[in-house]
Scaffold this active site. Structure first.
Site, PDB file in Angstrom:
ATOM      1  N   GLY A   9      -3.613  -4.709  -0.193  1.00 26.00           N
ATOM      2  CA  GLY A   9      -2.529  -4.219  -1.036  1.00 26.00           C
ATOM      3  C   GLY A   9      -1.703  -3.256  -0.212  1.00 26.00           C
ATOM      4  O   GLY A   9      -2.017  -3.013   0.956  1.00 26.00           O
ATOM      5  N   MET A  11       0.114   0.601   0.588  1.00 31.25           N
ATOM      6  CA  MET A  11      -0.538   1.889   0.826  1.00 31.25           C
ATOM      7  C   MET A  11      -1.026   2.579  -0.441  1.00 31.25           C
ATOM      8  O   MET A  11      -2.079   3.181  -0.443  1.00 31.25           O
ATOM      9  CB  MET A  11       0.411   2.810   1.582  1.00 31.25           C
ATOM     10  CG  MET A  11       0.583   2.418   3.033  1.00 31.25           C
ATOM     11  SD  MET A  11       1.536   3.635   3.914  1.00 31.25           S
ATOM     12  CE  MET A  11       2.907   3.827   2.799  1.00 31.25           C
ATOM     13  N   ASP A  12      -0.255   2.524  -1.522  1.00 40.64           N
ATOM     14  CA  ASP A  12      -0.610   3.283  -2.723  1.00 40.64           C
ATOM     15  C   ASP A  12      -1.326   2.434  -3.763  1.00 40.64           C
ATOM     16  O   ASP A  12      -1.334   2.770  -4.935  1.00 40.64           O
ATOM     17  CB  ASP A  12       0.648   3.893  -3.349  1.00 40.64           C
ATOM     18  CG  ASP A  12       1.251   4.957  -2.448  1.00 40.64           C
ATOM     19  OD1 ASP A  12       0.487   5.605  -1.713  1.00 40.64           O
ATOM     20  OD2 ASP A  12       2.473   5.145  -2.496  1.00 40.64           O
ATOM     21  N   ASP A  86     -13.451   0.493   5.100  1.00 41.57           N
ATOM     22  CA  ASP A  86     -12.102   0.902   4.688  1.00 41.57           C
ATOM     23  C   ASP A  86     -11.191   1.012   5.909  1.00 41.57           C
ATOM     24  O   ASP A  86     -11.661   1.123   7.035  1.00 41.57           O
ATOM     25  CB  ASP A  86     -12.163   2.241   3.940  1.00 41.57           C
ATOM     26  CG  ASP A  86     -10.919   2.467   3.078  1.00 41.57           C
ATOM     27  OD1 ASP A  86     -10.249   1.471   2.722  1.00 41.57           O
ATOM     28  OD2 ASP A  86     -10.621   3.629   2.754  1.00 41.57           O
ATOM     29  N   GLU A  87      -9.903   0.999   5.656  1.00 36.53           N
ATOM     30  CA  GLU A  87      -8.878   1.044   6.722  1.00 36.53           C
ATOM     31  C   GLU A  87      -9.122  -0.082   7.727  1.00 36.53           C
ATOM     32  O   GLU A  87      -8.906   0.075   8.930  1.00 36.53           O
ATOM     33  CB  GLU A  87      -8.876   2.412   7.427  1.00 36.53           C
ATOM     34  CG  GLU A  87      -8.775   3.615   6.496  1.00 36.53           C
ATOM     35  CD  GLU A  87      -7.405   3.781   5.847  1.00 36.53           C
ATOM     36  OE1 GLU A  87      -6.479   3.015   6.187  1.00 36.53           O
ATOM     37  OE2 GLU A  87      -7.279   4.669   4.978  1.00 36.53           O
TER      38      GLU A  87
END
Ligand SMILES: [Zn+2]
Length: 217
Positions: A9, A11-12, A86-87
């Site tokens: 998705g 960034m937010d 993550d990331e």
């Protein structure tokens, strides 16, 4: 059967929140996992979400070997049922290949979370490989919005308030040019049209206040 999941998705869109929730759900069922992140907003070895939740995590350096880490842990008697990564957009192609091998050869679930494209609208290295290899790909339903109200599908980078579409994909905060102060780098999510037009919220506001309409490319 274990699977390689890729949640993506903008960034937010709440990816880190979902990463932490995923870990919580599996841990609550007495499964044992490991959390990984890199370049997290909370600093090294922390997985954090915009909602304020944080959890200790292992930092993934460019030369980190997931396969070696998991095999060593299991050999030493450790138990691993799943990995939360993550990331993952910042992971290397080699590291994503290692994650796929862990799923196939060791039957360990991998839940990877990452942004799909960078501020130039091009696929991140790690995300590109995840698109190619994942058993399941999920686009997060918590939709971020552009300033215009449309669905924000693209990530914009601004330097000193000006949107840029060229430069290093990963900005390291403590690198300073000798003769000039570091640029004030910020990120903003936009719809594709406003990313194409380089029309950030600040610029849109300035344009709306300008006496003459400006030509847009
Ligand atoms: Zn827009």
């Amino acid at each position: 059967m274990a699977e390689l999941h890729f949640f993506t998705g903008t960034m937010d869109s709440g990816k880190s929140t979902l990463a932490l929730q995923t870990n919580h759900n599996h841990a609550a069922r007495a499964r044992v996992g490991r959390l990984f992140t890199t370049h997290d907003r909370a600093g090294q070895a922390k997985l954090s979400s915009r909602l304020g939740l944080t959890h200790d995590a292992l930092e993934v350096a460019r030369d980190f070997d997931f396969w070696r880490y998991v095999v060593d842990s299991l050999t030493q008697g450790g138990r691993i049922d799943y990995l939360v990564c993550d990331e993952a957009q910042f992971y290397t192609r080699v590291q994503i290949d290692q994650l796929a091998k862990i799923v196939d050869e060791l039957q360990i679930d991998v839940f990877a979370f990452g942004i799909l494209t960078d501020f130039r609208t091009e696929l991140f290295e790690g995300s590109a490989r995840l698109v190619e290899l994942a058993d399941r790909m999920n686009v997060l339903q918590v939709e971020a919005l552009c300033w215009c109200g449309k669905r924000a599908t693209h990530n914009a980078r601004t330097e000193n308030g000006v949107m840029v579409v060229e430069g290093e994909v990963i900005v390291v905060g403590d690198v300073e040019a000798i003769d000039q102060p570091p640029a004030d780098v910020a990120y903003e999510v936009l719809c594709r049209q406003h990313h194409r037009r380089r029309l950030t919220a600040a610029r849109a506001k300035a344009v709306s206040l300008a006496p003459e309409p400006l030509p847009f490319g």
